[in-house]
Design a protein around this motif. Structure first.
Motif, short mmCIF file in Angstrom:
data_model
loop_
_atom_site.label_atom_id
_atom_site.label_comp_id
_atom_site.label_asym_id
_atom_site.label_seq_id
_atom_site.Cartn_x
_atom_site.Cartn_y
_atom_site.Cartn_z
N LEU A 1 50.54 30.11 38.58
CA LEU A 1 51.16 31.50 38.20
C LEU A 1 51.44 32.53 39.33
CD1 LEU A 1 47.91 32.10 36.05
CD2 LEU A 1 50.23 31.96 35.13
N ILE A 2 50.83 32.29 40.51
CA ILE A 2 51.29 32.98 41.50
C ILE A 2 52.70 32.91 41.94
CG2 ILE A 2 50.95 33.42 44.22
CD1 ILE A 2 47.83 33.61 43.74
N GLU A 3 52.94 31.35 42.00
CA GLU A 3 54.21 30.99 42.27
C GLU A 3 55.33 31.57 41.36
OE1 GLU A 3 54.16 26.74 42.57
OE2 GLU A 3 53.38 26.79 44.79
N TYR A 4 54.75 31.56 40.05
CA TYR A 4 55.84 32.03 38.98
C TYR A 4 55.96 33.67 39.26
CZ TYR A 4 57.73 33.14 34.41
OH TYR A 4 58.52 33.23 33.34
N VAL A 5 55.03 34.34 39.82
CA VAL A 5 55.30 35.88 39.83
C VAL A 5 56.33 35.90 41.08
CG1 VAL A 5 54.37 37.86 40.80
CG2 VAL A 5 53.13 36.51 38.91
N GLU A 6 56.03 35.15 42.22
CA GLU A 6 57.16 35.05 43.22
C GLU A 6 58.50 34.63 42.85
OE1 GLU A 6 55.57 31.95 45.94
OE2 GLU A 6 54.33 33.42 46.91
N LYS A 7 58.61 33.88 41.94
CA LYS A 7 59.90 33.53 41.44
C LYS A 7 60.54 34.36 40.48
CE LYS A 7 62.29 29.95 38.70
NZ LYS A 7 61.98 28.60 37.77
N ASN A 8 59.74 35.32 40.00
CA ASN A 8 60.29 36.30 39.10
C ASN A 8 60.18 37.81 39.77
OD1 ASN A 8 61.20 35.16 36.38
ND2 ASN A 8 59.20 34.12 37.01
N LEU A 9 59.79 37.80 41.08
CA LEU A 9 59.51 39.13 41.52
C LEU A 9 60.60 40.19 41.66
CD1 LEU A 9 57.25 40.60 43.07
CD2 LEU A 9 57.99 39.69 45.34
N VAL A 10 61.75 39.34 41.86
CA VAL A 10 63.02 40.25 41.85
C VAL A 10 63.55 41.20 40.63
CG1 VAL A 10 65.47 40.36 42.22
CG2 VAL A 10 64.26 39.14 43.86
N PHE A 11 63.07 40.11 39.42
CA PHE A 11 63.36 40.73 38.11
C PHE A 11 62.24 41.79 37.88
CE2 PHE A 11 60.84 40.12 34.01
CZ PHE A 11 61.82 40.73 33.19
N PHE B 1 48.65 43.23 39.58
CA PHE B 1 48.19 42.03 39.00
C PHE B 1 47.02 41.46 39.72
CE2 PHE B 1 52.67 40.57 38.07
CZ PHE B 1 52.44 40.31 36.89
N GLY B 2 46.49 42.41 40.65
CA GLY B 2 45.00 42.15 41.23
C GLY B 2 44.96 41.19 42.30
N ILE B 3 46.18 40.89 42.91
CA ILE B 3 46.22 39.85 43.93
C ILE B 3 46.57 40.40 45.35
CG2 ILE B 3 47.62 37.86 44.89
CD1 ILE B 3 48.05 37.31 41.57
N ASN B 4 45.64 40.41 46.32
CA ASN B 4 45.97 40.69 47.52
C ASN B 4 46.57 39.87 48.29
OD1 ASN B 4 45.41 42.24 49.94
ND2 ASN B 4 43.68 41.50 50.52
N ARG B 5 48.08 40.06 48.23
CA ARG B 5 49.06 39.22 48.66
C ARG B 5 49.23 39.42 50.17
NH1 ARG B 5 50.51 34.31 47.89
NH2 ARG B 5 52.69 33.92 47.83
N LYS B 6 48.77 38.34 50.92
CA LYS B 6 48.90 38.33 52.33
C LYS B 6 49.96 37.31 52.67
CE LYS B 6 45.60 41.33 53.39
NZ LYS B 6 45.98 42.63 53.68
N ILE B 7 51.32 37.57 53.07
CA ILE B 7 52.45 36.99 53.31
C ILE B 7 52.33 36.44 54.64
CG2 ILE B 7 55.06 36.91 53.20
CD1 ILE B 7 53.94 37.31 50.33
N ASN C 1 45.70 37.32 37.06
CA ASN C 1 44.36 38.19 37.27
C ASN C 1 44.06 37.84 38.74
OD1 ASN C 1 42.73 35.98 37.26
ND2 ASN C 1 42.33 36.22 35.08
N SER C 2 43.05 38.28 39.53
CA SER C 2 42.78 38.40 40.54
C SER C 2 42.27 36.75 41.00
CB SER C 2 41.80 39.28 41.08
OG SER C 2 40.43 38.95 40.09
N SER C 3 42.05 36.03 40.11
CA SER C 3 41.69 34.65 40.41
C SER C 3 42.99 33.69 39.92
CB SER C 3 40.42 34.27 39.70
OG SER C 3 40.50 34.41 38.44
N ALA C 4 43.99 34.11 39.75
CA ALA C 4 45.11 33.37 39.36
C ALA C 4 45.44 32.04 40.25
CB ALA C 4 46.47 34.36 39.25
N ASN C 5 45.54 30.97 39.45
CA ASN C 5 45.86 29.77 40.38
C ASN C 5 47.40 29.84 41.06
OD1 ASN C 5 47.73 29.12 38.39
ND2 ASN C 5 46.37 27.89 37.06
N THR C 6 47.60 28.59 41.79
CA THR C 6 48.83 28.69 42.67
C THR C 6 50.15 28.75 41.62
OG1 THR C 6 47.82 27.33 44.34
CG2 THR C 6 49.99 27.12 44.15
#
Length: 381
Positions: free
Chosen positions: A72-82, A108-114, A65-70
């Motif tokens: 969980l965010i890294e897990y999404v990053e790892k599976n982004l292509v999937f 996912f409610g995350i304002n991703r600033k790469i 969710n919008s307050s996801a920890n590091t």
């Protein structure tokens, strides 16, 4: 995490998807259940949440969710292509992968600033030149000079042909050409000849399609043939370089970039330091400085207009021997570029560490990971 919180997270994901994709909430619930969680429908997803029966690969998505920890965010990053590949099954024509990745983060409610480390904000800031002195529009290979941490580089941009080079064709025709012609080749097609010669070949093929269901690649022989001995020599180096990239990145394709309306593949090579004594080099070069903070996974990202380039960095010891683990990749690049004799003594220094470095166009997954497209989704911010 309690099942009530998991259910709430999934509901909010569906609600955001409804807004982002301009579909009803009931449609977005069904979409999220099938695309994100591999369930039959939203009710099936809720039942599996209650008994912790969600597939183990996608279960962590329900915790985001919008307050996801590091973690969980890294897990999404790892599976982004999937996730992108799953979502693209529901869009026709396929939506740009970079745009799709931003939709996923917003769902996912995350304002991703790469973080996009070194920035060259616009290709107009680069002084592209030709070896012949002619206009860049008429040359298959152009170049520019970069000065990275005072190490000189030459960046070779090779004009290539893609399905997007032909706006005359509709999406179905482009998909056919991609599947039957372009997708089957490991090495990009270099545009040695005028793009209209290519277009005429494909136009004639589609006219004859009723009695010729397969594409004969021999039809491309005339446009694929280099015009001079110099172009033949360069093509051999270009092919060796891309064979190394294909071996390293496998099914993760290398992207092309746009310069002055045409598509290019890029190779960047370090030059010997003595070129800095030439006033013309420093005058025409663009300077970039990178630090340790800009290096991630032995590479640094450069933004080039609406595209990105990667600098692959290979750390060397005092004897100039490579000390990393990507030995085959390092030796392959060295061997591919050895006929040029341009990179014999060029080393990049970052915080007193010595690197051998090469530039290349980014892969699809690198583009998804590092690059955030601009205005197309700003309306949802």
């Amino acid at each position: 995490m309690p099942t009530t919180q998991l259910s709430k997270n999934v509901f909010l994901q569906a609600k955001r998807a409804s807004y982002l994709l301009n579909i009803s909430l009931s449609q977005s619930k069904h979409f999220i259940a099938k695309a994100f969680y591999r369930c039959h429908d939203y009710q099936d997803l809720q039942n599996k949440i209650k008994c912790y029966g969600i597939n183990s690969q996608v279960y962590p998505f329900a915790k985001v969710n919008s307050s996801a920890n590091t973690e969980l965010i890294e897990y999404v990053e790892k599976n982004l292509v999937f996730l992108v590949s799953r979502l693209q099954q529901y869009f026709y024509p396929s939506t740009n992968q970079a745009i799709m990745s931003n939709i996923i983060w917003k769902i996912f409610g995350i304002n991703r600033k790469i973080s996009r480390n070194c920035l060259i904000e616009n290709t107009n800031h680069i002084e592209w030149s030709t070896f012949s002195g002619k206009s860049i529009k008429n040359e298959p290979v152009i170049f520019c000079n970069l000065l990275i941490n005072d190490c000189p580089f030459i960046v070779l941009a090779t004009k290539v042909v893609t399905v997007d080079s032909f706006p005359i064709f509709n999406e179905l025709e482009k998909k056919f050409l991609h599947d039957r012609v372009f997708h089957t080749e490991c090495i990009p097609f270099i545009q040695w000849r005028d793009i209209n010669e290519w277009k005429n070949i494909f136009v004639q093929f589609f006219k004859d399609y009723s009695h010729c269901k397969t594409f004969d690649k021999n039809l491309l022989q005339t446009v694929l043939t280099p015009n001079s001995d110099g172009e033949v020599w360069f093509f051999q180096i270009f092919r060796r370089f891309f064979n190394v990239l294909n071996e390293e990145f496998g099914i993760n394709p290398i992207r092309h970039i746009q310069i002055a309306g045409s598509y290019y593949s890029i190779i960047g090579l370090p030059l010997a330091p003595n070129v800095l004594s030439e006033s013309s080099f420093k005058k025409s070069s663009t300077e970039i400085y990178i630090s340790d903070d800009d290096i991630n996974n032995d590479k640094c990202i450069i933004e080039l207009g609406s595209n990105i380039l990667c600098i692959d960095l290979f750390e060397l010891n005092d004897e100039c021997d490579y000390v990393g683990e990507s030995v085959d990749y390092f030796e392959g690049l060295n061997k591919a570029c050895s006929p040029l004799d341009w990179d014999e003594k060029g080393y990049l220094i970052v915080n007193n560490k010595r690197y051998k470095a090469y530039l290349r166009t980014a892969t699809e997954s690198e583009y998804l990971h590092y690059f955030q497209p601009g205005p197309l989704l700003e309306m949802y911010s």
